[in-house]
Design an enzyme around this catalytic site. Structure first.
Site, short mmCIF file in Angstrom:
data_model
loop_
_atom_site.label_atom_id
_atom_site.label_comp_id
_atom_site.label_asym_id
_atom_site.label_seq_id
_atom_site.Cartn_x
_atom_site.Cartn_y
_atom_site.Cartn_z
N ASP A 184 0.81 -1.22 0.00
CA ASP A 184 0.00 0.00 0.00
C ASP A 184 0.84 1.27 0.00
O ASP A 184 0.35 2.36 0.21
CB ASP A 184 -1.10 -0.01 1.05
CG ASP A 184 -0.63 -0.39 2.42
OD1 ASP A 184 0.57 -0.27 2.69
OD2 ASP A 184 -1.50 -0.80 3.22
C1 BGC Z 1 3.42 1.62 5.78
C2 BGC Z 1 2.71 0.37 5.35
C3 BGC Z 1 1.34 0.36 5.96
C4 BGC Z 1 0.60 1.64 5.61
C5 BGC Z 1 -0.79 1.70 6.16
C6 BGC Z 1 2.60 2.83 5.48
O1 BGC Z 1 3.23 3.97 5.98
O2 BGC Z 1 4.68 1.71 5.18
O3 BGC Z 1 3.45 -0.76 5.71
O4 BGC Z 1 0.62 -0.72 5.51
O5 BGC Z 1 1.33 2.74 6.04
O6 BGC Z 1 -0.85 1.99 7.49
C1 NOJ Z 2 1.31 -3.30 6.25
C2 NOJ Z 2 -0.17 -3.38 6.03
O1 NOJ Z 2 -0.80 -3.78 7.23
C3 NOJ Z 2 -0.53 -4.33 4.94
O2 NOJ Z 2 -1.90 -4.28 4.68
C4 NOJ Z 2 0.28 -4.04 3.71
O3 NOJ Z 2 -0.07 -5.00 2.77
C5 NOJ Z 2 1.75 -4.04 4.00
N1 NOJ Z 2 2.03 -3.10 5.03
C6 NOJ Z 2 2.60 -3.74 2.77
O4 NOJ Z 2 2.55 -2.40 2.41
#
Ligand code: BGC
Ligand code: NOJ
Length: 799
Positions: A485
């Site tokens: 994401d």
């Molecule tokens: C992080 C992701 C996370 C997303 C949603 C981002 O800053 O790098 O790992 O899933 O935030 O909270």
């Molecule tokens: C953490 C989030 O909880 C998850 O939904 C996402 O897929 C990973 N980060 C990778 O960005």
């Protein structure tokens, strides 16, 4: 210098920490239902009931200095000064220190000048409280007189406003005091029907409920004014910061022991039973809870219940091999972490503040894969809750709130991988349980009563959501983002005040497509077709045909437009340019599409999977695991979004994002590449990691991210505990490596491990069957299907 800070005690299912100054607080979780606690190896942390944001019981200071400030502190004041059994906060040197983190409990022992203090903390099953059993023993030759102070600080319930709204907060605190209990009833006068209390099984000799009186305005937790002077203020908090501290003046003969039992509880009262007199809280439920833990025998019995709970669960899948690191991971810590991750989602850890994130649609579907063999009925409920946050077009809320189970409007939807995870979760659940009936459960859209359709219809629209959103290459449009994401291809943000997660400055006419979703679609589409064709479902053959055709079309699209020559592309951007191609300057290859397309076996016959796995090993693998992408982005790319906001080697920008390493491990295993699969597995599995100082976070649980080869300290871990890594490594090790694969009608045994692993035994509970498998690895490979049938089956198999 490579200091060691602890070791495993396998037979006790404990991790033993032998010095308190660990490189980062090493925590444990207490609780199995809706009351949960985080407890560090120095007794820091907090608890909450049901919701870490709205029902926070103890105050905790993220970002505090020193680290890990606040918890359940016991101060012992004797002739030689003041100390804590868990070393913090006074940090008075101890003659002996040990912390044992076990399954749902933590035991901390400190000894100084012959006085031994052992603190056992646990949340009894079925109760909304922490029990603190403080056992004190005089190991010296003379009588010891000393004082014991308990201390904890209340959070004003909403963990977010607790840190913000001081003009109000400093005037709301209210308490009540009884000879053996201190009550925190802030805001109970108005809409809250809940309060918290800290009770103890004997009357105290003094107390404080006002922080300033206890500590002194200019003192920290390490120097409470009352403890230093050996007094209590007997203070009644009115506003400011309510706390709970009780004082006991004790004396022990040589060899003598005593136990104090504290109950830190949470109570909800029915509206018409809130008060026992005007303004006086109804304490009957608190009294009942304290009475349940009034004696050492009651505490011991509750503690044994907790142990039986975990013995029962962890007895469902056990491994006995020649490799202790593997056994302890499989038998204890990986399954334990899966349970915790399932309970917490991404809400509360020492990296997740418990404020920001609800239950993720994709996260929860993946988390349940780690626990479905342990608590299938909870997985079932979770699937139905998640599905109820879907929209009629198959899209869904990215998160929902645990208290209300309603979708979270702040983040909304538009993450185009999300719907497919419902297929993943449901198929995983049915393979484990054989419960096809779940497909007929009525489930609403967006939690709106009256809109119910069967879960099966939800699966169909999930699948359709992908085929309705294909881009110019016939590949899935990415939407806001896919699993990664931080790959925000429609965001184009130049405003630092915008959230990458929720901003789409462009999406009309976007050509941004995802190869990760393509792989996920093919893998889950095949499983979906198999489910549809099963006699228990026997879906319309025409529909099954459509599903298969859509999967085949996607495979063709990937082979045609998703292959870069040596590996799978990662995506097409807004303008239709490649991402994850040798043509790119940076970010030439990404792990997610290699993982998913090889798990989906796309182009396997033409050799694409082997090539993609070779490229992964050559380019992405490093000493500590497989990095997410390479070369790392060295500047901000507005067309890629958050991924390029991270410095090289961290998080989604070329960190070792442990969650996706198992995808490659499974892909390797499906390609029969046992040596590679096994090596990747050992790199990310904490029990195999030697350098505790470098890894920094807990050596007994997976962390979300280990700094990659481009970082300042490659190998340093962050974001331990709450990560999809738990469920995926469980799938990788139990199914892909050890080869125990639940299917709709039985177990498929298909190990993929190097022959040197030798012979191992697996005990596996599967529905109403118990399998006792002895598996001998000889290098010849193969698989064996064992049709499901209730009862005990003992088998010796050779692969
Ligand atoms: C992080 C992701 C996370 C997303 C949603 C981002 O800053 O790098 O790992 O899933 O935030 O909270
Ligand atoms: C953490 C989030 O909880 C998850 O939904 C996402 O897929 C990973 N980060 C990778 O960005």
């Amino acid at each position: 210098m490579n200091k060691q800070f602890g070791h495993f005690d396998d037979s006790a299912r404990e991790y033993v920490i032998t010095r308190p100054d660990t490189p980062w607080p090493w925590i444990n979780y207490l609780g199995t239902e809706d009351f949960f606690s985080l407890v560090s190896n120095t007794a820091g942390g907090y608890c909450f009931c049901k919701d870490a944001k709205f029902r926070r019981i103890l105050r905790y200071r993220y970002n505090g200095v020193p680290a890990d400030a606040g918890g359940r502190y016991f101060y012992i004041k004797d002739a030689n000064g003041v100390w804590n059994p868990g070393w913090k906060p006074c940090k008075t040197p101890l003659d002996h220190y040990e912390c044992r983190h076990g399954m749902g409990y933590t035991s901390i022992t400190g000894e100084r000048n012959g006085l031994l203090a052992n603190l056992l903390l646990f949340v009894p099953p079925g109760r909304r409280c922490e029990v603190h059993r403080l056992r004190l023993t005089n190991r010296g030759w003379t009588q010891k007189s000393f004082q014991v102070y308990s201390f904890l600080e209340w959070c004003l319930w909403n963990a977010s406003t607790d840190m913000e709204n001081f003009q109000r907060n400093l005037s709301t605190g209210e308490v009540e005091v009884e000879p053996d209990a201190l009550y925190h009833k802030t805001e109970y006068r108005e809409r809250r029907n809940h309060y918290a209390f800290y009770g103890v099984n004997r009357p105290f000799d003094g107390f404080d409920t006002d922080r300033e009186t206890f500590l002194g305005l200019y003192n920290g937790f390490e120097a409470p004014q009352q403890v230093l002077s050996g007094t209590s203020g007997n203070s009644l908090a009115h506003g400011w910061s309510p706390v709970a501290s009780q004082r006991f003046d004790l004396s022990l003969a040589p060899g003598e022991s005593t136990e104090l039992i504290f109950v830190l509880g949470y109570v909800e009262n029915p509206q018409d039973k809130k008060f026992s007199a005007p303004g006086v809280i109804n304490k009957a439920p608190a009294r009942e809870m304290m009475a349940a833990f009034a004696t050492p025998a009651q505490v011991e019995a509750a503690f044994q219940d907790l142990k039986s709970f975990w013995d029962g669960l962890l007895g469902r899948f056990t491994l006995s091999s020649s490799i202790p690191e593997l056994d302890r991971t499989v038998n204890v810590w990986n399954q334990y972490q899966c349970m915790i991750t399932f309970f917490m989602s991404r809400s509360a850890s020492y990296f997740e503040s418990g404020i920001g994130r609800g239950m993720g649609f994709r996260d929860s579907n993946q988390d349940l894969a780690g626990i479905v063999h342990l608590i299938p009925e909870r997985a079932r409920q979770r699937i139905l809750d998640i599905a109820a946050t879907q929209f009629p077009d198959g899209g869904c809320y990215h998160q929902y709130q645990p208290l209300t189970k309603r979708g979270n409007n702040d983040i909304g939807g538009g993450f185009n991988d999300d719907p497919l995870w419902l297929l993943f979760g449901t198929v995983t659940y049915i393979r484990e349980t054989g419960d096809f009936a779940i497909l007929q459960e009525p489930v609403p859209f967006d939690n709106r009563p009256g809109t119910e359709v069967s879960l099966m219809e939800h699966l169909k629209i999930s699948f359709k959501h992908v085929t309705d959103h294909l881009g110019p290459h016939g590949l899935p449009l990415i939407g806001r983002a896919d699993w990664n994401d931080c790959l925000n291809l429609n965001c184009f943000s130049w405003n630092p005040d915008e959230s990458f997660q929720t901003t789409e400055n462009k999406s009309e006419g976007s050509k941004a497509e995802s190869l990760m979703i393509a792989g996920l679609f093919v893998a889950e589409g095949k499983d979906f077709a198999e489910l549809l064709a099963h006699p228990a479902v026997s879906a319309d053959p025409a529909y099954i045909g459509e599903v298969r055709a859509a999967v085949a079309a996607m495979e063709e699209a990937v082979k045609r437009d998703g292959w870069d020559g040596e590996w799978f592309l990662r995506a097409y951007d807004y303008d239709g340019r490649k991402i994850g191609s040798h043509e790119n300057e940076e970010g030439q290859i990404f792990i997610e599409s290699q993982g998913w397309c090889t798990m989906a076996r796309i182009g396997a016959e033409e050799g694409l999977c082997d090539k993609a796995l070779d490229a992964t090993v050559e380019r992405l693998e490093c000493t500590h695991g497989i990095v997410l992408n390479t070369p790392a982005y060295t500047r901000y790319f507005p067309e890629y979004g958050e991924i390029s906001s991270y410095p090289q080697g961290y998080k989604e920008n070329a960190g070792i994002f442990c969650h996706n390493n198992p995808w490659v491990i499974i892909g390797e295993a499906m390609a029969g590449r046992a040596a590679d699969a096994w090596r990747h597995y050992r790199k990310i599995t904490p029990a195999f990691v030697k350098d505790q100082q470098l890894r920094k976070v807990e050596p007994y649980v997976f962390c979300q991210m280990v700094a990659g080869k481009d970082a300042a300290r490659p190998g340093e871990g962050k974001n331990s505990w709450l990560t999809g890594t738990a469920a995926w490594t469980w799938k990788a090790v139990s199914e892909a490596l050890l080869g125990i694969k639940p299917q709709l009608d039985g177990l498929l045994v298909e190990p993929c491990l190097p022959a040197e692993v030798g012979t191992y035994k697996v005990h596996r509970r599967f529905r109403e069957a118990e399998y006792e498998l002895t598996i001998r690895l000889t290098g010849k490979g193969g698989s064996r299907f064992i049709p499901y049938q209730p009862g005990r089956q003992v088998l010796e198999l050779e692969f």
